[in-house]
Design a protein around this motif. Structure first.
Motif, PDB file in Angstrom:
ATOM      1  N   GLY A   1       0.784  -1.235   0.000  1.00 33.66           N
ATOM      2  CA  GLY A   1       0.000   0.000   0.000  1.00 33.66           C
ATOM      3  C   GLY A   1       0.812   1.279   0.000  1.00 33.66           C
ATOM      4  O   GLY A   1       0.235   2.364  -0.044  1.00 33.66           O
ATOM      5  N   THR A   2       2.145   1.195   0.017  1.00 31.48           N
ATOM      6  CA  THR A   2       2.937   2.420   0.202  1.00 31.48           C
ATOM      7  C   THR A   2       2.789   3.390  -0.965  1.00 31.48           C
ATOM      8  O   THR A   2       2.904   4.591  -0.783  1.00 31.48           O
TER       9      THR A   2
ATOM     10  N   ILE B   1      -1.962   3.600  -1.614  1.00 30.56           N
ATOM     11  CA  ILE B   1      -2.740   4.382  -0.639  1.00 30.56           C
ATOM     12  C   ILE B   1      -2.390   5.862  -0.771  1.00 30.56           C
ATOM     13  O   ILE B   1      -3.256   6.738  -0.687  1.00 30.56           O
ATOM     14  N   ASP B   2      -1.104   6.132  -0.998  1.00 33.15           N
ATOM     15  CA  ASP B   2      -0.671   7.515  -1.184  1.00 33.15           C
ATOM     16  C   ASP B   2      -1.371   8.140  -2.399  1.00 33.15           C
ATOM     17  O   ASP B   2      -1.904   9.248  -2.324  1.00 33.15           O
TER      18      ASP B   2
ATOM     19  N   ASP C   1       1.268  12.628   6.439  1.00 33.43           N
ATOM     20  CA  ASP C   1       0.206  11.697   6.031  1.00 33.43           C
ATOM     21  C   ASP C   1       0.481  11.068   4.668  1.00 33.43           C
ATOM     22  O   ASP C   1      -0.424  10.576   4.014  1.00 33.43           O
ATOM     23  N   HIS C   2       1.744  11.094   4.215  1.00 39.07           N
ATOM     24  CA  HIS C   2       2.109  10.500   2.925  1.00 39.07           C
ATOM     25  C   HIS C   2       3.350   9.606   2.998  1.00 39.07           C
ATOM     26  O   HIS C   2       3.990   9.349   1.989  1.00 39.07           O
TER      27      HIS C   2
ATOM     28  N   CYS D   1       0.421   5.842   8.585  1.00 38.62           N
ATOM     29  CA  CYS D   1      -0.445   6.666   7.719  1.00 38.62           C
ATOM     30  C   CYS D   1      -0.739   5.982   6.396  1.00 38.62           C
ATOM     31  O   CYS D   1      -1.721   6.306   5.738  1.00 38.62           O
ATOM     32  N   LEU D   2       0.122   5.053   5.963  1.00 35.86           N
ATOM     33  CA  LEU D   2      -0.088   4.374   4.683  1.00 35.86           C
ATOM     34  C   LEU D   2      -0.664   2.972   4.875  1.00 35.86           C
ATOM     35  O   LEU D   2      -0.731   2.185   3.939  1.00 35.86           O
ATOM     36  N   ALA D   3      -1.043   2.666   6.135  1.00 39.31           N
ATOM     37  CA  ALA D   3      -1.577   1.335   6.452  1.00 39.31           C
ATOM     38  C   ALA D   3      -3.086   1.444   6.649  1.00 39.31           C
ATOM     39  O   ALA D   3      -3.548   2.307   7.392  1.00 39.31           O
ATOM     40  N   LEU D   4      -3.851   0.590   5.982  1.00 38.69           N
ATOM     41  CA  LEU D   4      -5.290   0.551   6.247  1.00 38.69           C
ATOM     42  C   LEU D   4      -5.494  -0.294   7.504  1.00 38.69           C
ATOM     43  O   LEU D   4      -5.048  -1.449   7.564  1.00 38.69           O
TER      44      LEU D   4
END
Lengths: 341, 192
Positions: free
Chosen positions: A31-32, A35-36, B60-61, B79-82
């Motif tokens: 997700g790195t 998600i970003d 947050d990135h 912040c990048l983990a659900l």
């Protein structure tokens, strides 16, 4: 971020079915990057097929002497895996030259292949970008294009592939194993990523719904003569302006086999088999390296702010080849700390 | 008489949001169950739903490291983990590393070395440094610098952060530039 639903698949075929059953789906690995991009509204999937429970995290030896990296092995676990450090130190160093420890602990090997470009305009929704919005135009052509490519570019797109790891995988001639709605297949690494042409929205040759399940490394890891040279604006946590991954088989001062790839210069890790052939069977010498470097960049085209990459790239090739030929013993995996320019 | 504007259809109905689901997270040795939408980051789950505000939101990135927590002992950017995909993992936040009455060696070292000014990046720095120690890869000061590169400090307290991490890494000793280990007294580093 847009609303989406999420399924946690337990097996590869289940993931492929779940993906096929949802229009607008995306696979979620570490997700790195995804998600970003979702936070930036650049990626807007309406469904995520989460891969975290798939049993694809192992790194295991292959019968013919190679090594299989499960697509969900993390970048950190791969770089510090004893077999990778011993047999493929080039790959280990290359992974450790990218991102940060936190990101490498999350990011998967499969996901590393699929990360999107860091061209500024790709993530800036206020500007045109053919990769993000096909047909909208390319703001980088006449914009801030210092980080963009100089080889294999097109009028539609001059973005680069941002990965370090993939530069090593190109030099190592890895094979990408994928599974999709039509079954499994293998893709040679040089055929996995593609040039932009006039369809830059496609970074690679995966078909819709195909999932990367593993990356196979051939037996030859060039553990005795290799180099990853990464040139960047700061010495840590920055993308390459130009990078070179080299693997050589040497006999005395003679180069028996040569493989090298460049990062930061093209839409894919850049290999030039004809330039590699110039090296093979020849004694290592600075003149030969300069000749090879000139060949690689013969077709290069610079843009307003990135023409410097052509001379930088040539010098990087010469230096990387010199470092690789002069190695007398394998470096440890922390050597990247001391190899910064 | 009713207005035609109010009666006129307003176009297709808004797409429904994905429903919240029960999510159980194992945090600092405790199971916590909360109702979360699929897009809630682990960072937002900690701060907004579980009152664990020690973990900080910076960029947050995934660029600044303020949100660093440990998952199964490894440092990640929360912040990048659900949050929903981190069920079943052992999550450790700064609150789990230590508190006022039981400071961890790293927390004590950060105080002793004056390794912060505003303190906003500090929980992330300490979680990251704990991850670095767990990894067992960094030994020299240069290696610690490289492997702490995922944590930014806007106040620029890097020199003292390095001293604090080096002290705990070498159990009260630090490596000086010529590579030898030297024991230093536990006292705040003077400003240079």
């Amino acid at each position: 971020m847009n609303s989406f639903t999420l399924t946690q698949a337990a097996a590869a075929d289940e993931a492929v079915r779940d993906f096929a059953g949802h229009a607008g789906a995306a696979y979620l690995g570490g997700g790195t990057n995804l998600i970003d991009l979702m936070k930036e509204n650049v990626a807007r999937p309406t469904h995520l097929t989460s891969l975290g429970h798939l049993p694809l995290g192992d790194i295991s030896s292959l019968p013919e002497g190679g090594l299989r990296l499960g697509a969900l092995a993390t970048n950190a676990d791969t770089a510090w895996h004893p077999e990778v450090e011993k047999r493929y130190p080039l790959l280990s160093q290359t992974i450790l030259a990218g991102a940060t420890p936190q990101l490498r602990n999350m990011a998967t090997d499969g996901g590393n292949l699929l990360q999107r470009t860091r061209c500024y305009y790709f993530s800036d929704l206020a500007t045109p970008c053919n990769k993000r919005e096909p047909g909208s135009g390319c703001a980088a052509l006449h914009g801030q294009n210092r980080v963009c490519g100089v080889l294999g570019t097109s009028e539609s797109c001059i973005a680069t592939h941002p990965s370090d790891m993939c530069v090593a995988l190109a030099a190592l001639e890895a094979v990408v194993r994928v599974q999709g709605p039509d079954g499994e297949r293998s893709i040679k690494f040089e055929d996995f990523h593609r040039l932009p042409g006039n369809t830059p929205q496609f970074d690679n040759t995966l078909k819709a719904g195909e999932l990367v399940t593993a990356i196979d490394l051939p037996a030859q890891g060039y553990a005795s003569n290799f180099t990853y040279l990464k040139l960047r604006d700061r010495s840590s946590y920055a993308f390459a302006l130009v990078s070179v991954a080299v693997g050589l088989e040497m006999e005395g001062n003679t180069i028996k086999k040569a493989r090298f790839a460049l990062g930061g210069v093209a839409h894919k890790p850049w290999r030039d088999p004809a330039a590699e052939q110039l090296l093979e069977g020849q004694p290592a010498s600075p003149d030969l390296f300069r000749q090879v470097a000139a060949k690689v960049f013969a077709s290069a085209k610079g843009y307003e702010f990135n023409s410097f990459k052509i001379e930088l790239g040539k010098r990087a090739i010469v230096r990387a080849l010199k470092q690789a030929t002069e190695m007398s013993q394998p470096l440890d995996s922390n050597a990247f700390l001391n190899s910064n320019p | 008489m009713s207005s035609p504007f109010i009666q006129a259809p307003l176009g297709p109905p808004a797409p429904a949001l994905a429903p919240a689901q029960a999510v159980t997270l194992h945090i600092n040795g405790e199971d916590r169950t909360i109702q979360l939408a699929p897009w809630t980051s682990l960072l937002d789950a900690l701060r907004e739903y579980l009152d664990l505000t020690g973990t900080k939101k910076g960029c947050d990135h995934g660029q600044c490291g303020a949100c660093t927590v440990l998952v199964d002992g490894k440092r990640i950017n929360s912040c990048l983990a659900l949050a929903t995909v981190y069920q079943g993992k052992q999550i450790t936040t700064i609150e789990g590393i230590g508190g006022e009455d039981n400071l961890s060696p790293l927390q004590q070292a950060f105080i002793d070395h004056d390794a912060f000014q505003c303190g906003y990046c500090t929980p992330g720095q300490i979680c990251s440094a704990q991850g670095l120690i767990n990894e067992g890869r960094a030994k020299t000061a240069d290696e610690v610098r490289e492997l702490m590169s995922g944590n930014l400090c806007r106040c620029g307290a890097y020199t003292n952060i390095l001293s604090a991490v080096m002290e705990v890494l070498h159990d009260g000793q630090v490596v000086v530039d010529n590579g030898t280990l030297v024991t230093i007294p536990m006292q705040p580093t003077k400003a240079i």
